[in-house]
Design a protein around this motif. Structure first.
Motif, short mmCIF file in Angstrom:
data_model
loop_
_atom_site.label_atom_id
_atom_site.label_comp_id
_atom_site.label_asym_id
_atom_site.label_seq_id
_atom_site.Cartn_x
_atom_site.Cartn_y
_atom_site.Cartn_z
N SER A 7 0.83 -1.20 0.00
CA SER A 7 0.00 0.00 0.00
C SER A 7 0.87 1.26 0.00
O SER A 7 0.59 2.22 -0.72
N ALA A 10 2.46 1.60 -3.44
CA ALA A 10 1.48 2.09 -4.40
C ALA A 10 1.22 3.59 -4.20
O ALA A 10 1.07 4.33 -5.17
N GLY A 11 1.21 4.03 -2.96
CA GLY A 11 1.01 5.45 -2.68
C GLY A 11 2.15 6.30 -3.21
O GLY A 11 1.92 7.38 -3.76
N ILE A 13 4.06 5.56 -5.74
CA ILE A 13 3.96 5.57 -7.20
C ILE A 13 2.85 6.51 -7.65
O ILE A 13 3.03 7.30 -8.59
N ARG A 14 1.70 6.47 -6.98
CA ARG A 14 0.60 7.40 -7.32
C ARG A 14 1.05 8.85 -7.16
O ARG A 14 0.72 9.70 -7.98
N ASP A 15 1.79 9.12 -6.10
CA ASP A 15 2.29 10.48 -5.87
C ASP A 15 3.19 10.93 -7.02
O ASP A 15 3.07 12.06 -7.50
N GLU A 17 3.14 9.76 -10.08
CA GLU A 17 2.29 9.93 -11.27
C GLU A 17 1.57 11.27 -11.24
O GLU A 17 1.49 11.97 -12.26
N GLN A 18 1.08 11.66 -10.06
CA GLN A 18 0.40 12.95 -9.94
C GLN A 18 1.37 14.11 -10.17
O GLN A 18 1.01 15.11 -10.81
N ASP A 21 1.96 14.24 -13.90
CA ASP A 21 0.79 14.77 -14.59
C ASP A 21 0.62 16.27 -14.35
O ASP A 21 0.24 17.02 -15.25
#
Length: 75
Positions: A7, A10-11, A13-15, A17-18, A21
């Protein structure tokens, strides 16, 4: 790797990606594009990924524009 570690990974990686972007959107708003803007694949592997945003390559004129913009923000 346990559920908590997955978890957290994944957090991270999401950070990343954001962040990628957000940078892409800001550059587009300024009329610029970094064609190779992506996440660095090597930094995503392993049990504890430390994702990096890879700015990639750009033409010299864009590098100069970016340098000017950063220079204006420097203290």
């Amino acid at each position: 790797m346990g559920m908590a570690e997955r978890s957290a990974a994944a957090g991270r990686i999401r950070d990343a990606e954001q962040a990628r972007d957000g940078l892409r959107a800001a550059l587009k708003g300024a009329g610029s594009t970094l064609p190779s803007l992506a996440l660095d694949g090597v930094s995503l592997v392993g049990d504890f990924p430390r994702p990096l945003v890879d700015l990639g390559r750009c033409p010299p004129q864009l590098a100069r524009r970016l340098a000017q913009a950063v220079g204006k923000c420097a203290p």
